[in-house]
Design a protein around this motif. Structure first.
Motif, PDB file in Angstrom:
ATOM      1  N   SER A  54       1.987  -4.309  -6.938  1.00 34.21           N
ATOM      2  CA  SER A  54       2.827  -5.510  -6.956  1.00 34.21           C
ATOM      3  C   SER A  54       4.187  -5.232  -6.327  1.00 34.21           C
ATOM      4  O   SER A  54       4.708  -6.037  -5.550  1.00 34.21           O
ATOM      5  CB  SER A  54       2.997  -6.001  -8.395  1.00 34.21           C
ATOM      6  OG  SER A  54       3.836  -7.118  -8.441  1.00 34.21           O
ATOM      7  N   GLN A  55       4.747  -4.079  -6.623  1.00 37.42           N
ATOM      8  CA  GLN A  55       6.039  -3.704  -6.045  1.00 37.42           C
ATOM      9  C   GLN A  55       5.920  -3.538  -4.531  1.00 37.42           C
ATOM     10  O   GLN A  55       6.778  -4.011  -3.783  1.00 37.42           O
ATOM     11  CB  GLN A  55       6.549  -2.421  -6.684  1.00 37.42           C
ATOM     12  CG  GLN A  55       7.902  -1.991  -6.172  1.00 37.42           C
ATOM     13  CD  GLN A  55       8.379  -0.704  -6.830  1.00 37.42           C
ATOM     14  OE1 GLN A  55       7.622   0.002  -7.506  1.00 37.42           O
ATOM     15  NE2 GLN A  55       9.636  -0.388  -6.627  1.00 37.42           N
ATOM     16  N   GLU A  56       4.855  -2.881  -4.071  1.00 39.22           N
ATOM     17  CA  GLU A  56       4.674  -2.685  -2.633  1.00 39.22           C
ATOM     18  C   GLU A  56       4.484  -4.029  -1.928  1.00 39.22           C
ATOM     19  O   GLU A  56       5.024  -4.245  -0.848  1.00 39.22           O
ATOM     20  CB  GLU A  56       3.477  -1.781  -2.350  1.00 39.22           C
ATOM     21  CG  GLU A  56       3.305  -1.495  -0.875  1.00 39.22           C
ATOM     22  CD  GLU A  56       2.134  -0.595  -0.548  1.00 39.22           C
ATOM     23  OE1 GLU A  56       1.520  -0.804   0.509  1.00 39.22           O
ATOM     24  OE2 GLU A  56       1.817   0.309  -1.345  1.00 39.22           O
ATOM     25  N   LEU A  57       3.729  -4.923  -2.561  1.00 37.98           N
ATOM     26  CA  LEU A  57       3.517  -6.237  -1.952  1.00 37.98           C
ATOM     27  C   LEU A  57       4.821  -7.033  -1.902  1.00 37.98           C
ATOM     28  O   LEU A  57       5.099  -7.718  -0.917  1.00 37.98           O
ATOM     29  CB  LEU A  57       2.434  -7.011  -2.701  1.00 37.98           C
ATOM     30  CG  LEU A  57       1.930  -8.275  -2.035  1.00 37.98           C
ATOM     31  CD1 LEU A  57       1.330  -7.978  -0.665  1.00 37.98           C
ATOM     32  CD2 LEU A  57       0.906  -8.972  -2.904  1.00 37.98           C
ATOM     33  N   ASP A  58       5.637  -6.923  -2.935  1.00 34.94           N
ATOM     34  CA  ASP A  58       6.945  -7.585  -2.926  1.00 34.94           C
ATOM     35  C   ASP A  58       7.822  -7.048  -1.800  1.00 34.94           C
ATOM     36  O   ASP A  58       8.528  -7.804  -1.142  1.00 34.94           O
ATOM     37  CB  ASP A  58       7.665  -7.405  -4.268  1.00 34.94           C
ATOM     38  CG  ASP A  58       7.062  -8.247  -5.379  1.00 34.94           C
ATOM     39  OD1 ASP A  58       6.279  -9.181  -5.083  1.00 34.94           O
ATOM     40  OD2 ASP A  58       7.367  -7.959  -6.557  1.00 34.94           O
ATOM     41  N   GLU A  59       7.770  -5.728  -1.577  1.00 34.96           N
ATOM     42  CA  GLU A  59       8.561  -5.126  -0.504  1.00 34.96           C
ATOM     43  C   GLU A  59       8.037  -5.529   0.872  1.00 34.96           C
ATOM     44  O   GLU A  59       8.789  -5.561   1.841  1.00 34.96           O
ATOM     45  CB  GLU A  59       8.552  -3.603  -0.646  1.00 34.96           C
ATOM     46  CG  GLU A  59       9.335  -3.109  -1.847  1.00 34.96           C
ATOM     47  CD  GLU A  59       9.136  -1.631  -2.131  1.00 34.96           C
ATOM     48  OE1 GLU A  59       8.353  -0.963  -1.423  1.00 34.96           O
ATOM     49  OE2 GLU A  59       9.759  -1.142  -3.102  1.00 34.96           O
ATOM     50  N   ALA A  60       6.755  -5.850   0.956  1.00 37.62           N
ATOM     51  CA  ALA A  60       6.152  -6.250   2.229  1.00 37.62           C
ATOM     52  C   ALA A  60       6.365  -7.733   2.525  1.00 37.62           C
ATOM     53  O   ALA A  60       6.062  -8.184   3.633  1.00 37.62           O
ATOM     54  CB  ALA A  60       4.658  -5.945   2.225  1.00 37.62           C
ATOM     55  N   GLU A  61       6.899  -8.482   1.598  1.00 40.31           N
ATOM     56  CA  GLU A  61       7.071  -9.931   1.768  1.00 40.31           C
ATOM     57  C   GLU A  61       7.858 -10.304   3.031  1.00 40.31           C
ATOM     58  O   GLU A  61       7.448 -11.191   3.769  1.00 40.31           O
ATOM     59  CB  GLU A  61       7.733 -10.528   0.527  1.00 40.31           C
ATOM     60  CG  GLU A  61       7.702 -12.034   0.488  1.00 40.31           C
ATOM     61  CD  GLU A  61       6.308 -12.595   0.309  1.00 40.31           C
ATOM     62  OE1 GLU A  61       6.055 -13.700   0.844  1.00 40.31           O
ATOM     63  OE2 GLU A  61       5.465 -11.958  -0.330  1.00 40.31           O
ATOM     64  N   PRO A  62       8.982  -9.632   3.336  1.00 42.16           N
ATOM     65  CA  PRO A  62       9.688  -9.973   4.580  1.00 42.16           C
ATOM     66  C   PRO A  62       8.839  -9.705   5.831  1.00 42.16           C
ATOM     67  O   PRO A  62       8.905 -10.458   6.801  1.00 42.16           O
ATOM     68  CB  PRO A  62      10.929  -9.075   4.566  1.00 42.16           C
ATOM     69  CG  PRO A  62      11.111  -8.667   3.155  1.00 42.16           C
ATOM     70  CD  PRO A  62       9.752  -8.668   2.535  1.00 42.16           C
ATOM     71  N   VAL A  63       8.038  -8.656   5.794  1.00 48.91           N
ATOM     72  CA  VAL A  63       7.166  -8.352   6.929  1.00 48.91           C
ATOM     73  C   VAL A  63       6.098  -9.432   7.068  1.00 48.91           C
ATOM     74  O   VAL A  63       5.786  -9.875   8.176  1.00 48.91           O
ATOM     75  CB  VAL A  63       6.517  -6.952   6.772  1.00 48.91           C
ATOM     76  CG1 VAL A  63       5.553  -6.658   7.903  1.00 48.91           C
ATOM     77  CG2 VAL A  63       7.585  -5.882   6.681  1.00 48.91           C
ATOM     78  N   ILE A  64       5.560  -9.870   5.945  1.00 47.72           N
ATOM     79  CA  ILE A  64       4.548 -10.933   5.962  1.00 47.72           C
ATOM     80  C   ILE A  64       5.139 -12.201   6.570  1.00 47.72           C
ATOM     81  O   ILE A  64       4.532 -12.833   7.434  1.00 47.72           O
ATOM     82  CB  ILE A  64       4.005 -11.191   4.545  1.00 47.72           C
ATOM     83  CG1 ILE A  64       3.225  -9.964   4.054  1.00 47.72           C
ATOM     84  CG2 ILE A  64       3.134 -12.437   4.507  1.00 47.72           C
ATOM     85  CD1 ILE A  64       2.846 -10.009   2.586  1.00 47.72           C
ATOM     86  N   GLU A  65       6.335 -12.573   6.133  1.00 49.15           N
ATOM     87  CA  GLU A  65       6.998 -13.771   6.670  1.00 49.15           C
ATOM     88  C   GLU A  65       7.258 -13.618   8.169  1.00 49.15           C
ATOM     89  O   GLU A  65       7.058 -14.560   8.940  1.00 49.15           O
ATOM     90  CB  GLU A  65       8.314 -14.025   5.932  1.00 49.15           C
ATOM     91  CG  GLU A  65       8.153 -14.500   4.506  1.00 49.15           C
ATOM     92  CD  GLU A  65       7.855 -15.984   4.402  1.00 49.15           C
ATOM     93  OE1 GLU A  65       8.313 -16.760   5.270  1.00 49.15           O
ATOM     94  OE2 GLU A  65       7.164 -16.368   3.440  1.00 49.15           O
ATOM     95  N   HIS A  66       7.703 -12.444   8.585  1.00 47.19           N
ATOM     96  CA  HIS A  66       7.997 -12.210  10.002  1.00 47.19           C
ATOM     97  C   HIS A  66       6.723 -12.292  10.845  1.00 47.19           C
ATOM     98  O   HIS A  66       6.722 -12.903  11.915  1.00 47.19           O
ATOM     99  CB  HIS A  66       8.678 -10.849  10.181  1.00 47.19           C
ATOM    100  CG  HIS A  66       9.001 -10.523  11.599  1.00 47.19           C
ATOM    101  ND1 HIS A  66       9.997 -11.165  12.304  1.00 47.19           N
ATOM    102  CD2 HIS A  66       8.443  -9.644  12.464  1.00 47.19           C
ATOM    103  CE1 HIS A  66      10.031 -10.688  13.547  1.00 47.19           C
ATOM    104  NE2 HIS A  66       9.096  -9.761  13.669  1.00 47.19           N
TER     105      HIS A  66
END
Length: 179
Positions: free
Chosen positions: A153-165
């Motif tokens: 969950s923490q890793e996915l939260d950190e990847a959120e800006p990359v997902i949006e980009h």
């Protein structure tokens, strides 16, 4: 003698200086993700209903006029969600590990995970009385404390800006495509 010492000192600085050092070797290109990792990320994107994120990014983007915005949204409606998962998965394998993708896919496949996804995209404003807390079953409380879930969950939260980009880049590509 003083001049010789300064000369030796200056030469030692010149040799040790990074300006004169050999250029570092170029970084190796990222290895292509293996098929299992790619599939795990695609499955996760499907469970997260990432097509709704892509449409949200398109709706929030700036366009010269409303007609162009509507045209982009119409193009997005013609693309099957599975195609979006495939197109985004390769770019996101660097930000989302296979372990995280598998763990979060498992979580989003549970009834509670499906409920969270539904609320994320479909629920409007919710009023909660002061002091009230949302009811969460004991099984779900236990689930959310599992170390594998916490880490994923923490890793996915950190990847959120990359997902949006990456979603934004996909919208730009789709906008340029002839469909």
């Amino acid at each position: 003698m003083k001049f010789a010492a300064q000369l030796v000192f200056g030469l030692s600085l010149a040799v040790a200086s990074p300006v004169f050092a050999a250029a570092p070797a170029p970084a190796a290109p990222l290895a292509a993700p293996n098929a299992a990792h790619l599939k795990a990320v695609q499955d996760l994107l499907g469970a997260m209903q990432i097509e709704k994120v892509v449409k949200g990014v398109a709706a929030r983007s700036r366009y010269p006029n409303e007609a162009q915005k509507q045209a982009v949204l119409a193009k997005l409606d013609t693309i099957p969600p599975a195609e979006m998962y495939q197109r985004l998965a390769r770019a996101l394998t660097g930000a989302i590990s296979a372990e995280t993708a598998i763990e979060m896919y498992r979580f989003y496949s549970t009834p509670y995970g499906k409920q969270l996804i539904y609320r994320k995209y479909n629920a409007g404003a919710q009023l909660i009385m002061p002091g009230a807390t949302k009811a969460v079953s004991p099984e779900e409380k236990k689930e959310r404390k599992r170390p594998a879930y916490v880490k994923a969950s923490q890793e996915l939260d950190e990847a959120e800006p990359v997902i949006e980009h990456e979603a934004f880049k996909l919208v730009q590509l789709i906008n340029k495509e002839k469909r």
